[in-house]
Design a protein around this motif. Sequence first.
Motif, mmCIF file in Angstrom:
data_model
loop_
_atom_site.group_PDB
_atom_site.id
_atom_site.type_symbol
_atom_site.label_atom_id
_atom_site.label_comp_id
_atom_site.label_asym_id
_atom_site.label_seq_id
_atom_site.Cartn_x
_atom_site.Cartn_y
_atom_site.Cartn_z
ATOM 1 N N ARG A 6 -5.290 -16.899 0.752
ATOM 2 C CA ARG A 6 -3.996 -16.085 0.626
ATOM 3 C C ARG A 6 -4.048 -15.288 2.163
ATOM 4 O O ARG A 6 -5.058 -14.703 2.606
ATOM 5 C CB ARG A 6 -4.618 -14.988 -0.179
ATOM 6 C CG ARG A 6 -4.683 -15.755 -1.645
ATOM 7 C CD ARG A 6 -4.471 -14.671 -2.812
ATOM 8 N NE ARG A 6 -2.841 -14.568 -2.757
ATOM 9 C CZ ARG A 6 -2.131 -13.511 -3.312
ATOM 10 N NH1 ARG A 6 -3.251 -12.561 -4.006
ATOM 11 N NH2 ARG A 6 -1.094 -13.396 -3.354
ATOM 12 N N SER A 7 -3.013 -15.607 2.755
ATOM 13 C CA SER A 7 -2.475 -14.788 3.923
ATOM 14 C C SER A 7 -2.357 -13.569 3.603
ATOM 15 O O SER A 7 -1.567 -12.943 2.532
ATOM 16 C CB SER A 7 -1.481 -15.611 4.640
ATOM 17 O OG SER A 7 -0.179 -15.432 4.070
ATOM 18 N N SER A 8 -3.057 -12.518 4.639
ATOM 19 C CA SER A 8 -2.766 -11.048 4.561
ATOM 20 C C SER A 8 -1.231 -10.513 4.738
ATOM 21 O O SER A 8 -0.631 -11.207 5.518
ATOM 22 C CB SER A 8 -3.798 -10.447 5.121
ATOM 23 O OG SER A 8 -3.523 -10.527 6.677
ATOM 24 N N ARG A 9 -1.085 -9.519 4.406
ATOM 25 C CA ARG A 9 0.035 -8.843 4.646
ATOM 26 C C ARG A 9 0.275 -8.505 6.055
ATOM 27 O O ARG A 9 1.363 -8.746 6.562
ATOM 28 C CB ARG A 9 0.412 -7.681 3.418
ATOM 29 C CG ARG A 9 1.473 -6.999 3.836
ATOM 30 C CD ARG A 9 1.377 -5.665 2.833
ATOM 31 N NE ARG A 9 2.955 -5.132 2.892
ATOM 32 C CZ ARG A 9 2.972 -3.744 2.973
ATOM 33 N NH1 ARG A 9 2.075 -3.078 2.914
ATOM 34 N NH2 ARG A 9 4.201 -3.190 3.231
ATOM 35 N N HIS A 10 -0.785 -8.102 6.600
ATOM 36 C CA HIS A 10 -0.726 -8.119 8.044
ATOM 37 C C HIS A 10 -0.366 -9.129 8.814
ATOM 38 O O HIS A 10 0.427 -8.971 10.014
ATOM 39 C CB HIS A 10 -2.161 -7.407 8.463
ATOM 40 C CG HIS A 10 -2.339 -6.003 7.620
ATOM 41 N ND1 HIS A 10 -1.842 -5.216 7.651
ATOM 42 C CD2 HIS A 10 -3.603 -5.687 7.189
ATOM 43 C CE1 HIS A 10 -2.244 -3.923 6.889
ATOM 44 N NE2 HIS A 10 -3.517 -4.540 6.532
ATOM 45 N N ARG A 12 1.453 -11.605 7.833
ATOM 46 C CA ARG A 12 2.824 -11.669 7.521
ATOM 47 C C ARG A 12 3.798 -10.939 8.669
ATOM 48 O O ARG A 12 4.678 -11.282 9.354
ATOM 49 C CB ARG A 12 3.372 -11.679 6.270
ATOM 50 C CG ARG A 12 2.900 -12.659 5.417
ATOM 51 C CD ARG A 12 3.447 -12.548 4.027
ATOM 52 N NE ARG A 12 2.954 -13.779 3.348
ATOM 53 C CZ ARG A 12 3.345 -15.202 3.524
ATOM 54 N NH1 ARG A 12 4.305 -15.238 4.220
ATOM 55 N NH2 ARG A 12 2.885 -15.913 2.680
ATOM 56 N N ILE A 13 3.321 -9.798 8.504
ATOM 57 C CA ILE A 13 4.120 -8.609 9.403
ATOM 58 C C ILE A 13 3.903 -8.968 11.174
ATOM 59 O O ILE A 13 4.978 -9.210 11.732
ATOM 60 C CB ILE A 13 3.460 -7.378 9.021
ATOM 61 C CG1 ILE A 13 3.966 -6.915 7.934
ATOM 62 C CG2 ILE A 13 4.150 -6.329 10.344
ATOM 63 C CD1 ILE A 13 3.343 -5.561 7.101
ATOM 64 N N HIS A 16 6.142 -12.020 11.796
ATOM 65 C CA HIS A 16 7.521 -11.973 12.030
ATOM 66 C C HIS A 16 7.708 -10.964 13.350
ATOM 67 O O HIS A 16 8.799 -11.307 13.930
ATOM 68 C CB HIS A 16 8.107 -10.844 10.687
ATOM 69 C CG HIS A 16 8.214 -12.137 9.323
ATOM 70 N ND1 HIS A 16 7.221 -12.336 8.671
ATOM 71 C CD2 HIS A 16 9.326 -12.765 9.065
ATOM 72 C CE1 HIS A 16 7.665 -13.114 7.811
ATOM 73 N NE2 HIS A 16 8.795 -13.478 8.116
ATOM 74 N N LEU A 81 1.673 -19.527 8.669
ATOM 75 C CA LEU A 81 1.505 -19.132 7.407
ATOM 76 C C LEU A 81 2.424 -20.135 6.338
ATOM 77 O O LEU A 81 1.979 -20.023 5.021
ATOM 78 C CB LEU A 81 2.704 -17.847 7.446
ATOM 79 C CG LEU A 81 1.863 -16.544 7.801
ATOM 80 C CD1 LEU A 81 3.119 -15.442 8.025
ATOM 81 C CD2 LEU A 81 1.076 -16.180 6.786
ATOM 82 N N ASP A 85 0.720 -21.382 2.844
ATOM 83 C CA ASP A 85 1.211 -21.281 1.429
ATOM 84 C C ASP A 85 1.712 -22.685 0.962
ATOM 85 O O ASP A 85 1.675 -22.979 -0.175
ATOM 86 C CB ASP A 85 2.836 -20.825 1.513
ATOM 87 C CG ASP A 85 2.795 -19.191 2.004
ATOM 88 O OD1 ASP A 85 1.441 -18.659 1.791
ATOM 89 O OD2 ASP A 85 3.686 -18.547 2.500
#
Length: 100
Positions: A6-10, A12-13, A16, A81, A85
């Motif tokens: 699971r890629s972390s939210r950090h 992903r931010i 981007h 990412l 996924d």
Amino acid sequence: MTVRIRSSRHLRIAAHTELISLIVMLANLFTVHLKPISSLMGPTHGCAYLFVVIATCRLKQAPAAVKVLALVPGAGGLLALRRLDRGDSARAQAEEVIPS
């Protein structure tokens, strides 16, 4: 038992932010070329890039191909990412298949 990556939210931010800062820098370069924008976006892009690379390399279950993709400047974080996924969805589909 399968391990889900699971890629972390950090991550992903940061991925981007890396892409958006590159787009802003290039748009600035080819249009008005304002120095304050360059001096703000350059370090932002560099920090986001380093964060993406380090965060991806710290994912122990991530394949080597994902870690190499993270090294691509600009879009590497999003490519990594996407591969993470896609790996998760492929594993989930493989688990759903009932052997005959």
